[in-house]
Design a protein around this motif. Structure first.
Motif, PDB file in Angstrom:
ATOM      1  N   LYS A 208     -11.097  64.837   1.619  1.00  0.00           N
ATOM      2  CA  LYS A 208     -10.623  65.183   2.910  1.00  0.00           C
ATOM      3  C   LYS A 208     -11.583  65.134   4.118  1.00  0.00           C
ATOM      4  CE  LYS A 208      -6.486  67.933   1.708  1.00  0.00           C
ATOM      5  NZ  LYS A 208      -5.724  69.117   1.958  1.00  0.00           N
ATOM      6  N   ALA A 212     -14.167  57.203   7.137  1.00  0.00           N
ATOM      7  CA  ALA A 212     -13.628  56.185   6.355  1.00  0.00           C
ATOM      8  C   ALA A 212     -14.320  55.093   5.997  1.00  0.00           C
ATOM      9  CB  ALA A 212     -12.823  55.405   7.791  1.00  0.00           C
ATOM     10  N   LEU A 301      -6.672  51.417  10.037  1.00  0.00           N
ATOM     11  CA  LEU A 301      -7.323  51.871   8.659  1.00  0.00           C
ATOM     12  C   LEU A 301      -6.099  52.120   7.522  1.00  0.00           C
ATOM     13  CD1 LEU A 301      -9.600  54.582  10.003  1.00  0.00           C
ATOM     14  CD2 LEU A 301     -10.143  52.264   9.335  1.00  0.00           C
ATOM     15  N   GLU A 303      -4.636  53.838   4.274  1.00  0.00           N
ATOM     16  CA  GLU A 303      -4.758  55.066   3.841  1.00  0.00           C
ATOM     17  C   GLU A 303      -4.254  54.913   2.190  1.00  0.00           C
ATOM     18  OE1 GLU A 303      -2.888  59.550   4.126  1.00  0.00           O
ATOM     19  OE2 GLU A 303      -2.158  58.104   5.628  1.00  0.00           O
ATOM     20  N   GLN A 305      -3.452  57.804  -0.510  1.00  0.00           N
ATOM     21  CA  GLN A 305      -3.249  59.191  -0.760  1.00  0.00           C
ATOM     22  C   GLN A 305      -3.355  59.415  -2.364  1.00  0.00           C
ATOM     23  OE1 GLN A 305       0.883  59.937   0.474  1.00  0.00           O
ATOM     24  NE2 GLN A 305       0.387  59.520   2.767  1.00  0.00           N
ATOM     25  N   SER A 311      -6.502  62.219   0.952  1.00  0.00           N
ATOM     26  CA  SER A 311      -6.271  61.077   1.398  1.00  0.00           C
ATOM     27  C   SER A 311      -7.584  60.416   1.799  1.00  0.00           C
ATOM     28  CB  SER A 311      -5.422  61.056   2.561  1.00  0.00           C
ATOM     29  OG  SER A 311      -4.015  61.225   2.293  1.00  0.00           O
ATOM     30  N   LYS A 313      -9.613  57.030   3.898  1.00  0.00           N
ATOM     31  CA  LYS A 313      -9.116  55.768   4.639  1.00  0.00           C
ATOM     32  C   LYS A 313     -10.113  54.682   4.662  1.00  0.00           C
ATOM     33  CE  LYS A 313      -5.884  57.867   8.029  1.00  0.00           C
ATOM     34  NZ  LYS A 313      -5.511  58.095   9.252  1.00  0.00           N
ATOM     35  N   SER A 314      -9.675  53.387   5.136  1.00  0.00           N
ATOM     36  CA  SER A 314     -10.712  52.299   4.703  1.00  0.00           C
ATOM     37  C   SER A 314     -10.212  51.078   5.598  1.00  0.00           C
ATOM     38  CB  SER A 314     -10.858  52.029   3.407  1.00  0.00           C
ATOM     39  OG  SER A 314     -11.855  50.864   3.427  1.00  0.00           O
TER      40      SER A 314
END
Length: 370
Positions: A208, A212, A301, A303, A305, A311, A313-314
């Motif tokens: 977490k 990102a 971004l 996400e 999960q 999660s 992000k990218s």
């Protein structure tokens, strides 16, 4: 017992021992015990005076032997001959017990030494099983690093009656405290996480907190490894979330159609893939199963999960989720998996010696299995 080539290799490895060892053997008059005595004599001869043999062991499983540090009797026990695919497991157990450091991340070692409570593992393997060494080596290392953990490695062909009594129909199969623990291929990290109930939550918190990524690859097979390498070579922030790095390749016995490599085995290729990826600044998050993909929002971004509640992000996500073994999808298949329904003749075949076996499939894999 060993041929000249293996004796030479063993002697070279035993030169890496940092402290003396002793082998505590429990033998009887059987031919299997005679073979084990020959193996143990070869190990002692290769040790250059650092290994001694004690034949006063009285374990109920005969033949068997314990690898222990000098002055101790706690260590990994091998019941039956650890040859074939397990020769490497034997060599590593000798080296680790003798003080040679394992190639394992320090945080994993710390997790093993911190495990509290007593655990007694029995792991059943066959000498033709290419999936067994990972489990054998993981449990062996745990017993070497933590005196509260004991591990016995049992060659199913030698202890056929015990295999039938415990209804072992697939290998590797692990029992803990006499109860079924798990079966099939498992990594050291997976076993530790199963014992350390707080490990999943701690890992989720670490994930977490990650920033990102520019590129996040979901999947750790050959395609995922290639995608990560190509991205990282461009100097962009790259991450890989994989349920198990290597994917289905880990379960493949022989690979002969990988161009430029005439022959290799799945685990070796998977290890080479991971080593190549780690040459770059790629954040590999293993043992992470993706549960949901959320399209890009206002921040631009995407996400991903994960099942552990965390999660990632990218800016870009590459899905390389690979394939799975084909199943028949007939009633009873799931219930009897590893209890009579097997998918690897190399691993599980020795357990069915002399029994009637049906092979499903008429292609090259079916013919090879038969």
């Amino acid at each position: 017992m060993l041929d000249d080539s293996l004796k030479t290799q063993l002697q070279q490895y035993m030169g890496l021992l940092r402290q003396p060892l002793r082998l505590i053997a429990s033998l009887d008059d059987s031919s299997a015990s005679q073979d084990m005595r020959g193996l143990l004599d070869d190990i002692v001869a290769a040790g250059g005076g650092k290994i001694t043999l004690d034949t006063s062991g009285d374990d109920a499983r005969k033949p068997s032997f314990v690898i222990a540090r000098e002055g101790q009797d706690h260590g990994v026990r091998f019941a039956g001959l650890p040859l074939g695919h397990e020769f490497e497991s034997l060599v590593l157990a000798l080296l680790w017990t003798g003080g040679h450091p394992p190639k394992v991340a320090q945080d994993v070692i710390d997790s093993i030494t911190a495990i509290d409570g007593k655990y007694s593992f029995d792991v059943y393997m066959s000498l033709t099983c290419h999936n067994c060494p990972d489990v054998v080596q993981a449990l062996a290392l745990m017993a070497i690093l933590n005196p509260k953990i004991s591990t016995t490695v049992i060659e199913g062909g030698t202890f056929q009656q015990e295999v039938e009594q415990r209804q072992v129909m697939a290998v590797p199969m692990v029992f803990q405290g006499g109860e079924m623990f798990d079966s099939g291929r498992m990594s050291l990290e997976q076993i530790v996480a199963k014992l350390d109930t707080g490990a999943v939550a701690r890992e989720a918190e670490k994930i977490k907190a990650k920033d990102a990524f520019d590129v996040l690859v979901v999947g750790g097979g050959p395609a995922g490894a290639a995608a990560a390498i190509y991205a990282a070579r461009k100097g962009i922030r790259t991450g890989v979330a994989a349920e198990r790095f290597g994917g289905q390749v880990l379960d493949t016995m022989a690979i002969e159609n990988f161009i430029s490599v005439q022959h290799t085995e799945g685990p070796k290729l998977a290890a080479a893939l991971e080593a190549h990826v780690r040459e770059y600044e790629v954040d590999i998050m293993n043992l992470q199963r993706a549960a949901k993909l959320v399209p890009a929002g206002a921040d631009g971004l995407v996400e991903v999960q994960l099942e552990n509640g965390a999660s990632l992000k990218s800016k870009t996500v590459i899905l390389s989720t690979g394939a799975r073994w084909r199943q028949m999808n007939v009633p009873g298949e799931d219930e009897y998996r590893n209890k009579g329904v097997a998918y690897c003749p190399h691993c599980d075949g020795p357990l069915f010696k002399g029994k009637r076996v049906a092979v499903i499939g008429g292609g090259n894999s079916g013919v090879e299995a038969a």
